[in-house]
Design a protein around this motif. Sequence first.
Motif, PDB file in Angstrom:
ATOM      1  N   GLY A  90       1.081  -1.110   0.096  1.00 32.67           N
ATOM      2  CA  GLY A  90       0.662  -0.219   0.358  1.00 32.67           C
ATOM      3  C   GLY A  90       0.821   1.520  -0.104  1.00 32.67           C
ATOM      4  O   GLY A  90       0.874   2.132  -0.911  1.00 32.67           O
ATOM      5  N   VAL A  91       1.885   1.082   0.805  1.00 36.41           N
ATOM      6  CA  VAL A  91       2.825   2.823   1.296  1.00 36.41           C
ATOM      7  C   VAL A  91       3.726   2.273  -0.317  1.00 36.41           C
ATOM      8  O   VAL A  91       3.837   3.865  -1.262  1.00 36.41           O
ATOM      9  CB  VAL A  91       3.532   2.443   2.230  1.00 36.41           C
ATOM     10  CG1 VAL A  91       4.375   3.605   2.048  1.00 36.41           C
ATOM     11  CG2 VAL A  91       3.190   2.385   3.639  1.00 36.41           C
ATOM     12  N   LYS A 125       2.762   1.716  -3.127  1.00 38.99           N
ATOM     13  CA  LYS A 125       1.803   2.060  -4.392  1.00 38.99           C
ATOM     14  C   LYS A 125       1.581   3.739  -4.349  1.00 38.99           C
ATOM     15  O   LYS A 125       1.882   4.575  -5.434  1.00 38.99           O
ATOM     16  CB  LYS A 125       0.456   1.234  -4.658  1.00 38.99           C
ATOM     17  CG  LYS A 125      -0.433   1.481  -5.710  1.00 38.99           C
ATOM     18  CD  LYS A 125      -1.821   0.402  -5.537  1.00 38.99           C
ATOM     19  CE  LYS A 125      -2.508   0.568  -6.351  1.00 38.99           C
ATOM     20  NZ  LYS A 125      -2.900   1.332  -6.945  1.00 38.99           N
ATOM     21  N   ALA A 126       0.972   3.777  -3.235  1.00 42.75           N
ATOM     22  CA  ALA A 126       1.273   4.990  -3.023  1.00 42.75           C
ATOM     23  C   ALA A 126       2.489   5.681  -3.538  1.00 42.75           C
ATOM     24  O   ALA A 126       2.745   7.126  -3.819  1.00 42.75           O
ATOM     25  CB  ALA A 126       0.789   6.050  -0.911  1.00 42.75           C
ATOM     26  N   ALA A 127       3.716   5.884  -3.253  1.00 47.74           N
ATOM     27  CA  ALA A 127       4.992   6.404  -3.247  1.00 47.74           C
ATOM     28  C   ALA A 127       4.921   6.448  -5.255  1.00 47.74           C
ATOM     29  O   ALA A 127       5.779   7.156  -5.011  1.00 47.74           O
ATOM     30  CB  ALA A 127       5.725   5.611  -2.474  1.00 47.74           C
ATOM     31  N   GLU A 143       2.224   6.334  -6.939  1.00 47.30           N
ATOM     32  CA  GLU A 143       1.252   7.413  -7.255  1.00 47.30           C
ATOM     33  C   GLU A 143       1.768   9.153  -7.464  1.00 47.30           C
ATOM     34  O   GLU A 143       1.802   9.765  -7.863  1.00 47.30           O
ATOM     35  CB  GLU A 143       0.769   7.546  -7.223  1.00 47.30           C
ATOM     36  CG  GLU A 143      -0.514   5.722  -7.921  1.00 47.30           C
ATOM     37  CD  GLU A 143      -2.099   5.917  -6.782  1.00 47.30           C
ATOM     38  OE1 GLU A 143      -2.279   6.872  -5.897  1.00 47.30           O
ATOM     39  OE2 GLU A 143      -2.304   5.011  -7.350  1.00 47.30           O
ATOM     40  N   ALA A 144       2.683   8.956  -6.440  1.00 50.58           N
ATOM     41  CA  ALA A 144       3.283  10.313  -5.709  1.00 50.58           C
ATOM     42  C   ALA A 144       4.464  10.711  -7.142  1.00 50.58           C
ATOM     43  O   ALA A 144       5.335  11.968  -6.907  1.00 50.58           O
ATOM     44  CB  ALA A 144       3.734  10.483  -4.525  1.00 50.58           C
TER      45      ALA A 144
END
Length: 88
Positions: free
Chosen positions: A45-46, A48-50, A52-53
């Motif tokens: 999850g982390v 994927k978020a990183a 996308e950022a």
Amino acid sequence: MANTPQSKKRARQNERRNDINKARRSRIRTFLRKVEEAIASGDAGVAKAALEAAQPELARGITKGVLHKNTVARKMSRLSSRVKALSN
């Protein structure tokens, strides 16, 4: 050494652009490092978020002329496949 007024001006401009581009490259590397650290920790999850950022930062690197588009495409491809492998 720059002699003509034009070459002196270009030298000043190049110095400024170099500082700006250095900051941009550093910012992009920071985003990439966050993705790498998230992948290393194993948290999908982390990661994927990183990722996308990091994507818009990499795209901005292309438009600003700091990175070549194929370099960014390669980095994005490799990172996204590694993030995808975490979720499986």
